[in-house]
Design an enzyme around this catalytic site. Structure first.
Site, PDB file in Angstrom:
ATOM      1  N   ALA A   1      41.031 -20.186 -33.292  1.00  0.00           N
ATOM      2  CA  ALA A   1      40.399 -20.559 -34.571  1.00  0.00           C
ATOM      3  C   ALA A   1      39.780 -21.958 -34.517  1.00  0.00           C
ATOM      4  CB  ALA A   1      41.430 -20.494 -35.694  1.00  0.00           C
TER       5      ALA A   1
ATOM      6  N   HIS B   1      31.877 -22.848 -22.438  1.00  0.00           N
ATOM      7  CA  HIS B   1      31.511 -24.145 -23.012  1.00  0.00           C
ATOM      8  C   HIS B   1      31.039 -25.066 -21.883  1.00  0.00           C
ATOM      9  CE1 HIS B   1      31.412 -27.514 -25.700  1.00  0.00           C
ATOM     10  NE2 HIS B   1      32.312 -28.175 -25.006  1.00  0.00           N
TER      11      HIS B   1
END
Ligand code: GRF
Length: 203
Positions: A144, A111
């Site tokens: 998740a 990221h």
């Protein structure tokens, strides 16, 4: 020791993928990219894989009845290559329950921000708009959430006064490729463990 099997998922230019392909050319690196998957066609990332003679597959959300069906199809496509480690390198979709049931704990994502700051699709833009003087990149074990997984490695990158989003993102991507190659190589050669939010390299 056999090379660790990497499946890399991409959605765009694939410069992170290219850095891994280049690193894997050295047998001492300890890993091989056995397949490259994407959520769309017509991207340079797939061309990079084809040029390297690496098998590719595409699973588009719109080709499936819904998100869960896409997630199941992506999981099956990845599983066919028996990965030791899945690398999301500019993959612009959130993997779902089925994928995490199969590959959770051995899927990493890169990221372009210093987590937990600036999660989501626009890390460099959000950092610039906030006015931070230091941002960077984060390699984490996918969970998740959206860019919320346990952190494996990070690298700081300065924000320059005259930066626009593109200039900043390109500077971050230089650091990102270094972190990705260094860390994925260590995970391949040394193994890793995930204990809650702590990731340790070395078996
Ligand atoms: C990388 O900065 C990645 O972190 C972000 O999108 C960019 C992908 O770049 N999600 P590339 O496709 O690897 O060149």
């Amino acid at each position: 020791m056999p090379a660790a099997r990497l499946v890399v998922l991409v959605s765009g230019s694939g410069t992170n993928l290219q850095a891994l392909l280049d690193a894997c050319a050295d047998p001492a690196y300890g890993a091989e990219v056995v397949a490259v998957g994407a959520d769309r066609t017509g991207i340079v990332g797939l061309e990079r894989a084809e040029r390297a003679g690496v098998p590719t597959f595409v699973q588009r959300v719109q080709d499936h009845a819904g998100r869960a069906e896409w997630d199941a199809a992506l999981t099956t496509a990845v599983a066919a290559y028996r990965p030791d480690l899945v690398v999301l390198a500019g993959f612009m979709k959130l993997v779902g329950e089925d994928f995490l049931a199969h590959f959770g704990g051995r899927t990493v994502n890169t990221h372009p921000a210093l987590s937990p700051s600036f999660p989501g699709m626009h890390g460099p833009r959000d950092a610039l708009e906030y006015g931070v003087k230091v941002t960077g990149c984060t390699l984490f074990v996918v969970d998740a959430g959206v860019d919320t997984g346990a952190i494996v490695a990070q690298r700081a990158v300065p924000v320059e006064d005259d930066d626009d989003v593109e200039a900043l993102h390109e500077r971050i991507k230089v650091a990102e490729r270094g972190v990705l190659v260094d860390t994925v190589g260590r995970m391949a050669r040394e193994g890793w463990s995930v204990d809650g939010r702590r990731v340790r390299l070395g078996a």
